[in-house]
Write a protein that holds these residues in place. Structure first.
Motif, short mmCIF file in Angstrom:
data_model
loop_
_atom_site.label_atom_id
_atom_site.label_comp_id
_atom_site.label_asym_id
_atom_site.label_seq_id
_atom_site.Cartn_x
_atom_site.Cartn_y
_atom_site.Cartn_z
N ASP A 55 51.21 -14.37 121.76
CA ASP A 55 52.42 -13.57 121.72
C ASP A 55 52.73 -12.99 123.09
OD1 ASP A 55 51.70 -10.46 121.83
OD2 ASP A 55 50.11 -11.50 120.74
N SER A 64 47.19 -14.62 105.78
CA SER A 64 46.03 -15.27 106.37
C SER A 64 44.75 -14.48 106.14
CB SER A 64 46.24 -15.50 107.87
OG SER A 64 46.24 -14.28 108.58
N ASP A 101 50.97 -23.61 115.26
CA ASP A 101 50.87 -22.34 114.52
C ASP A 101 51.85 -22.39 113.37
OD1 ASP A 101 49.54 -21.83 116.98
OD2 ASP A 101 49.82 -19.68 116.67
N HIS A 131 54.41 -13.59 110.93
CA HIS A 131 53.12 -13.05 110.50
C HIS A 131 51.98 -13.93 111.00
CE1 HIS A 131 54.95 -15.70 107.46
NE2 HIS A 131 53.73 -16.13 107.23
N ASP A 132 50.75 -13.48 110.74
CA ASP A 132 49.59 -14.25 111.19
C ASP A 132 49.60 -15.64 110.57
OD1 ASP A 132 48.82 -12.11 112.68
OD2 ASP A 132 47.13 -11.52 111.42
N ASN A 179 46.27 -21.75 112.18
CA ASN A 179 46.22 -22.47 113.44
C ASN A 179 45.83 -23.93 113.17
OD1 ASN A 179 46.87 -20.54 115.58
ND2 ASN A 179 45.06 -19.45 114.86
N THR A 184 45.52 -14.90 115.49
CA THR A 184 46.81 -14.39 115.01
C THR A 184 47.93 -15.36 115.40
OG1 THR A 184 46.95 -13.03 117.01
CG2 THR A 184 46.05 -12.00 115.03
N ARG A 185 48.22 -15.46 116.65
CA ARG A 185 49.18 -16.37 117.29
C ARG A 185 49.34 -15.83 118.70
NH1 ARG A 185 51.01 -12.82 113.98
NH2 ARG A 185 52.76 -11.43 114.47
N ASP A 220 53.60 -20.78 109.96
CA ASP A 220 53.97 -19.66 109.09
C ASP A 220 54.69 -20.21 107.87
OD1 ASP A 220 52.96 -17.38 110.23
OD2 ASP A 220 54.84 -16.68 111.11
N HIS A 233 54.49 -16.66 118.91
CA HIS A 233 55.20 -15.58 118.22
C HIS A 233 56.69 -15.65 118.50
CE1 HIS A 233 55.82 -11.54 116.52
NE2 HIS A 233 56.61 -11.33 117.57
#
Length: 286
Positions: free
Chosen positions: A153, A97, A82, A193-194, A197, A150-151, A84, A170
């Protein structure tokens, strides 16, 4: 998700309504096309200046100066990550994203750009090579490198499973960002944040429209390569889902590290300049 058995009867003209052709929301014909040949020519004689090994079920941060390249590399076994990104000089500007998805589609590959949030809205990184571009879309509609999830979390894990787990992406990204900018976890979490992937194979089921994952096709030696359009601070989490073929947010899956490599070209791509922030006046009609 949509009801399997609708409660509302279809109107007499339902077939006609459903056969209306779609319209692309954001036609990108007017977007400047990245000069991939120019970017790739700049790799001749480049120098690897640093690398960061991201441990399994954890995250690490890295910086990439504008005009440099970076690669996310599979090094030991199938593993998704993931990603960011932030403006290294102003972390209020970060990867967006949702707008990237609206402009380039659900899954990214060579020539696509990662765009920053409003009010900046400019390309902050360009994908210059993708060794998994052969995968395309499979029979389930799955593809690699998505901007639809998103990720994982700890809050969703608590919601669905009723337990605490501290190595969701996250949380991993929160710790990595906090360490990178020397901040507390509370402030750092608000900056996560999103994500993109990386290597993850995902899509939406056609019957229920649910987000799905399946075993990634990535193998050691595969990589996703970017050109940094601005000075970047990055954080990458080696997802606790491993290859995402079974489940995530747990210690069940076999996980592997990921490698980030940063390269300095001998000269900048011909004609390249860091992009300016979006030209909108910001008046919002007043």
């Amino acid at each position: 998700m949509k009801l399997r058995q609708p409660e509302t009867a279809a109107p007499a003209d339902s077939a006609a309504r459903m056969q209306v052709a779609p319209v692309i929301c954001y036609p990108v014909d007017t977007l400047p096309i990245p000069d991939l040949d120019g970017y790739r020519a700049a790799r001749d004689g480049w120098t690897k200046v640093s690398e960061v090994l991201v441990p399994p079920r954890d995250a690490a941060s890295f910086t990439v100066p504008a005009g440099h390249f970076f690669r996310i590399v599979s090094v030991e076994g199938p593993q998704v990550g993931d990603l960011d990104l932030w403006n290294a000089n102003d972390t209020g500007e970060r990867f967006f994203s949702g707008k990237t998805r609206a402009l380039h589609g659900t899954h990214l590959s060579t020539g696509d750009r990662l765009w920053s949030n409003l009010p900046y809205l400019r390309p902050i990184a360009t994908i210059t090579q993708d060794t998994l571009d052969w995968y395309g879309f499979d029979a389930w509609g799955g593809a690699v490198h998505d901007v639809i999830g998103t990720r994982c979390d700890p809050y969703t894990n608590m919601l669905l499973n009723g337990s605490e787990y501290h190595h969701c992406c996250h949380s991993n990204l929160t710790r990595a960002f906090a360490d990178a900018v020397d901040s507390g976890l509370g402030a750092a979490e608000l900056q996560v944040h999103d994500v993109l992937n990386v290597f993850m194979c995902t899509g939406f089921t056609r019957d229920t429209g649910q987000y799905f994952m399946k075993t990634t096709p990535v193998r050691p030696g595969d990589f996703l390569e970017f050109f940094a359009e601005i000075d970047l601070l990055g954080a990458l989490s080696a997802c606790p889902g491993g290859d995402c073929g079974s489940k995530h947010s747990s210690d069940v899956a076999v996980c592997h590290p990921l490698l980030v490599e940063i390269y300095r070209p001998r000269t900048a791509p011909v004609g390249w300049q860091p992009p300016a922030r979006n030209g909108y006046s910001g008046s919002h009609g007043r």
